[in-house]
Design an enzyme around this catalytic site. Structure first.
Site, PDB file in Angstrom:
ATOM      1  N   LYS A  45       0.811  -1.217   0.000  1.00 11.84           N
ATOM      2  CA  LYS A  45       0.000   0.000   0.000  1.00 11.84           C
ATOM      3  C   LYS A  45       0.847   1.271   0.000  1.00 11.84           C
ATOM      4  CE  LYS A  45      -3.929  -2.012   2.545  1.00 11.84           C
ATOM      5  NZ  LYS A  45      -4.755  -1.838   3.756  1.00 11.84           N
ATOM      6  N   LYS A  47       2.338   2.716   2.574  1.00 12.92           N
ATOM      7  CA  LYS A  47       2.109   3.622   3.705  1.00 12.92           C
ATOM      8  C   LYS A  47       2.595   2.979   4.998  1.00 12.92           C
ATOM      9  CE  LYS A  47      -2.758   2.316   4.457  1.00 12.92           C
ATOM     10  NZ  LYS A  47      -4.129   2.827   4.523  1.00 12.92           N
TER      11      LYS A  47
END
Length: 138
Positions: A45, A47
């Site tokens: 992702k 993040k």
């Protein structure tokens, strides 16, 4: 027994998370929550989380709407989880609208509305602004 499953990071647990879990749980007799691991968040992702995976799991496991918490290691595991846990309904927030429609061959797919004006991202942004202001005032 009707089983519902949802997935997410659930960083900085907030009322929006509670509302989503409550709505998801109301669709069945059992709610399973797949929590994105720190490695999955970083590698897939892109993040990082503020709250470590183990802590996020404990928070979710303590929520009265959640019956089982499982790790989410990859995007592809959803099909296996649906089969393994005999899931009837797959739930995600409506910001994911259409992204998981292919799972409708295995179970019902529902996209639930998000709570307005609250998200982990908005909380992180507000915290960043406050930290910057604090630095400037020092």
């Amino acid at each position: 027994m009707k089983t519902v499953i949802t997935y997410g990071t659930f960083d900085l647990f907030h009322v929006g998370h509670v509302n989503l879990l409550k709505r998801a749980r109301s669709l069945g007799d059992r709610l399973i929550v797949g929590v994105s691991t720190d490695e999955f968040n970083l590698n897939e992702k892109g993040k990082t989380t503020i709250v470590p995976y183990e802590h996020r799991v404990k928070v979710l496991a303590s929520c009265r709407y959640v019956d089982l918490v499982i790790p989410e290691h990859s995007w592809q595991q959803k099909i296996d989880d649906i089969r393994k846990y005999q899931v009837n309904t797959f739930v995600m927030g409506d910001d994911w609208q259409g992204k998981f429609d292919e799972l409708s061959a295995l179970c019902e797919v529902k996209y639930l509305p998000r709570t307005q004006n609250i998200s982990s991202t908005s909380i992180k942004q507000a915290m960043s602004v406050l930290l910057q202001l604090n630095r400037e005032l020092q």
